[in-house]
Design a protein around this motif. Structure first.
Motif, PDB file in Angstrom:
ATOM      1  N   LEU A 162       0.331  -9.533  11.933  1.00  0.00           N
ATOM      2  CA  LEU A 162       0.965  -8.801  10.833  1.00  0.00           C
ATOM      3  C   LEU A 162       2.346  -9.392  10.570  1.00  0.00           C
ATOM      4  O   LEU A 162       3.174  -9.478  11.477  1.00  0.00           O
ATOM      5  N   ASN A 163       2.578  -9.806   9.317  1.00  0.00           N
ATOM      6  CA  ASN A 163       3.849 -10.434   9.003  1.00  0.00           C
ATOM      7  C   ASN A 163       4.234 -10.144   7.556  1.00  0.00           C
ATOM      8  O   ASN A 163       3.443  -9.557   6.811  1.00  0.00           O
ATOM      9  N   ASN A 164       5.447 -10.561   7.180  1.00  0.00           N
ATOM     10  CA  ASN A 164       5.924 -10.263   5.826  1.00  0.00           C
ATOM     11  C   ASN A 164       5.662 -11.404   4.844  1.00  0.00           C
ATOM     12  O   ASN A 164       6.331 -11.524   3.821  1.00  0.00           O
ATOM     13  N   LYS A 191       4.274  -2.392   1.811  1.00  0.00           N
ATOM     14  CA  LYS A 191       2.989  -3.035   1.528  1.00  0.00           C
ATOM     15  C   LYS A 191       1.806  -2.193   2.010  1.00  0.00           C
ATOM     16  O   LYS A 191       0.726  -2.260   1.438  1.00  0.00           O
ATOM     17  N   SER A 192       2.014  -1.402   3.072  1.00  0.00           N
ATOM     18  CA  SER A 192       0.953  -0.497   3.531  1.00  0.00           C
ATOM     19  C   SER A 192       0.692   0.581   2.493  1.00  0.00           C
ATOM     20  O   SER A 192      -0.460   0.917   2.206  1.00  0.00           O
ATOM     21  N   ILE A 252      -0.349   4.247   6.218  1.00  0.00           N
ATOM     22  CA  ILE A 252      -1.719   4.278   5.704  1.00  0.00           C
ATOM     23  C   ILE A 252      -2.231   5.717   5.692  1.00  0.00           C
ATOM     24  O   ILE A 252      -2.730   6.217   4.681  1.00  0.00           O
ATOM     25  N   VAL A 300       3.104   1.315  10.242  1.00  0.00           N
ATOM     26  CA  VAL A 300       2.034   0.928   9.308  1.00  0.00           C
ATOM     27  C   VAL A 300       0.883   1.940   9.373  1.00  0.00           C
ATOM     28  O   VAL A 300       0.386   2.395   8.342  1.00  0.00           O
ATOM     29  N   MET A 307      -6.635  -3.129   4.283  1.00  0.00           N
ATOM     30  CA  MET A 307      -7.823  -2.363   3.894  1.00  0.00           C
ATOM     31  C   MET A 307      -8.847  -3.214   3.144  1.00  0.00           C
ATOM     32  O   MET A 307      -9.992  -2.811   2.972  1.00  0.00           O
ATOM     33  N   THR A 326      -2.795   0.695   0.506  1.00  0.00           N
ATOM     34  CA  THR A 326      -3.655   1.863   0.673  1.00  0.00           C
ATOM     35  C   THR A 326      -3.922   2.520  -0.677  1.00  0.00           C
ATOM     36  O   THR A 326      -5.065   2.846  -1.004  1.00  0.00           O
ATOM     37  N   GLU A 373      -0.768  -9.747   5.669  1.00  0.00           N
ATOM     38  CA  GLU A 373       0.193  -8.772   5.175  1.00  0.00           C
ATOM     39  C   GLU A 373      -0.424  -7.381   5.130  1.00  0.00           C
ATOM     40  O   GLU A 373      -1.629  -7.222   4.924  1.00  0.00           O
ATOM     41  N   ALA A 374       0.433  -6.376   5.314  1.00  0.00           N
ATOM     42  CA  ALA A 374      -0.032  -4.985   5.359  1.00  0.00           C
ATOM     43  C   ALA A 374      -0.798  -4.609   4.092  1.00  0.00           C
ATOM     44  O   ALA A 374      -1.715  -3.803   4.131  1.00  0.00           O
ATOM     45  N   ARG A 375      -0.430  -5.213   2.979  1.00  0.00           N
ATOM     46  CA  ARG A 375      -1.085  -4.907   1.707  1.00  0.00           C
ATOM     47  C   ARG A 375      -2.592  -5.197   1.746  1.00  0.00           C
ATOM     48  O   ARG A 375      -3.370  -4.571   1.039  1.00  0.00           O
ATOM     49  N   ASN A 431       9.374  -3.748   4.694  1.00  0.00           N
ATOM     50  CA  ASN A 431       8.408  -4.567   3.977  1.00  0.00           C
ATOM     51  C   ASN A 431       6.978  -4.178   4.356  1.00  0.00           C
ATOM     52  O   ASN A 431       6.104  -4.034   3.491  1.00  0.00           O
TER      53      ASN A 431
END
Lengths: 333, 333
Positions: free
Chosen positions: B178-180, A235-236, B237, B233, B216, A240, B211-213, A231
């Motif tokens: 950082l989580n889902n 999402k990274s 990226i 992650v 940035m 990005t 979230e990783a999304r 996940n």
């Protein structure tokens, strides 16, 4: 053979319009598909310009994208478009389930209503993600599970290989284990144990550890990892790519006349870039390991994304990838 | 006050040339830095156009970037440039350690030679990564640990906050886990437990799950996660950004005269994009939680990346961020 699709017509940001439009495109292209649309007839009917091979099952109840307890949602909303569609698959009235709605509720419907293949404890969420050469790779689990064991990862490898072989036509899919280095000894205990299981499984073509940095370079056809990491990586990549496209747009806009003129000349190249990154072309995310195809189309799906998801589902049914999986695990016993 | 830097002059793909060049730039800019260069005098001396505040400690032994057992490497190669540099910090002859060489060996040197701050069980590897607004965010752990506990993540939050405050000048750094998903209940047991600890720690400004999304987009100033996820992650990226730039280049090259002309007009915008993504401007990756600054410059560092790492180290020493950390944990007792 007819393929009957149970469609959650009310799921997604642009439902039911985009969902119905996507179905109409697929109806024109695939004459062997029958559509069962679950949702508000008053909204769906006016959109249905062609009613052949289209059935509407009327319901006004729906599960919102914001509902945070998906299991509770599918238990309390028994007449929602999603739950009725899932029941149709369970009862054999439909062969596959498609929704662009609440992901958690779709996962719960898949596991608790459609049901798992007996030997697979934890179905995985899988997508075909883009690579630079346009071929793509399948990654799972993308977040159906918060935690996984090494045995689950081995199941994911078998699932991903079956998909890549049957649906994507790759004769001998290269399976990689997502890890923080290439050596066999790398990773946390989960990865070390999974490495052993994967290396010992001669039903798959395991190529060893792969790193997140190399995914888009096409280092493997199937990449397995636990749901939490998958996940985060998904999402990274999404974040990005989307941030870069935003930055590129902004630098063109703020770059004055020269930049704008340049971008105009580069239009084709920039669209090509966007197109390569558009992994919705490959369809939706499959909750794989269930007794029937259950597929999640992106919440922001327009008609063409819904069409891509139906095309993918059609291929899954035509190749009987789920049936072959069931057989594989029965022989395994 | 003089700041003495122990430099592994032989570490990195372009060592010692780029390392020495980077030091020379920093020598000109910062008159309060003294450089101790560890490495092959025969190679270093001819490059040293200015020898003021420069000392060479001669050694011909070095740890290669390919050595896979870093702990064994630092134990067996006691006269390597890296180990001698780390010893100089341990013995108080230097205030900080910089290397662009083998990451694992630098981590091992940091932990086993320079040594941990007593209360911090697991130092974390931290970088300032780029955001669209140019401000950046600090993420740790990026892979110093294969596994972490919730308590480690809480330490990372304190470490990251100290860095963001002192080195980056952010008064009240927003710390994200950082989580889902954004809800407090999300994640595996590690994230759930870490959430509780972070929420209860009033020495930091915890803003909840991220979230990783959204990284940035600048959703937090400090992002904490376990070393396995952080590594995945970071590499996602990096891999996505680098793949996109490659695709963009290829689509320009293959797009014919129009595209090439367009790219020429857009040159400034494209460079600006590349510049925003270049997180080496912010310096190297800090192994944070040790008794002194230990900083890893990228293996492919050219002189300007080495200069950026020295600039960052200078700031860490000037603000005494490590000393303040030690004090924080002593008062905490």
């Amino acid at each position: 053979m007819k393929k009957k699709l149970a469609i959650d017509a009310m799921g997604g940001d642009f439902a039911p319009k985009s969902v119905v439009e996507g179905c109409l495109s697929a109806q024109a292209k695939y004459t062997d598909i029958e559509f069962i649309l679950f949702g508000d007839e008053a909204q769906i009917k006016p959109l249905l310009t062609d009613t052949s091979r289209m059935t509407i099952v009327h319901t006004t109840e729906k599960i919102d994208s914001g509902e945070s307890d998906p299991v509770k949602a599918i238990r309390s909303k028994r007449n929602s478009s999603l739950v009725l569609a899932a029941n149709a698959v369970k009862n054999g009235e439909a062969d596959a389930l498609i929704s662009a709605g609440n992901t958690g509720a779709l996962l719960a419907s898949g596991i608790f209503i459609v049901g798992r293949i007996k030997q697979i404890d934890r179905p995985g969420l899988m997508s075909t993600l883009p690579t630079m050469d346009g071929k793509g790779f399948d990654m799972l689990d993308l977040g159906a599970n918060a935690e996984n064991t090494a045995r689950h990862l081995q199941h994911f490898a078998v699932l991903g290989s079956f998909y890549a072989q049957n649906v994507r036509g790759i004769a001998k899919p290269r399976v990689g284990l997502l890890n923080n280095g290439s050596e066999a000894s790398k990773g946390a205990p989960l990865q070390k144990e999974a490495y052993e299981l994967l290396a010992a499984d001669d039903t798959i073509h395991f190529i060893g550890n792969v790193e997140a940095r190399d995914l888009m370079a096409g280092v493997a056809d199937v990449v397995v990892t636990d749901g939490f990491t998958g996940n985060a990586v998904l999402k990274s990549i999404e974040g990005t790519a989307s941030s870069l496209m935003t930055l590129l747009k902004a630098s063109i806009t703020n770059g004055g006349m020269r930049s704008k003129l340049g971008a105009l000349f580069m239009k084709k190249s920039l669209y090509q870039l966007k197109d390569t990154l558009d992994y919705e072309k490959a369809g939706g995310a499959v909750l794989f390991g269930l007794k029937a195809p259950v597929i999640k189309s992106h919440g922001s799906s327009k008609a063409d994304a819904i069409f891509a998801t139906i095309k993918q589902t059609h291929k899954m049914l035509e190749t009987d990838v789920v049936g072959k999986l069931v057989q594989h695990y029965q022989e395994d016993k």
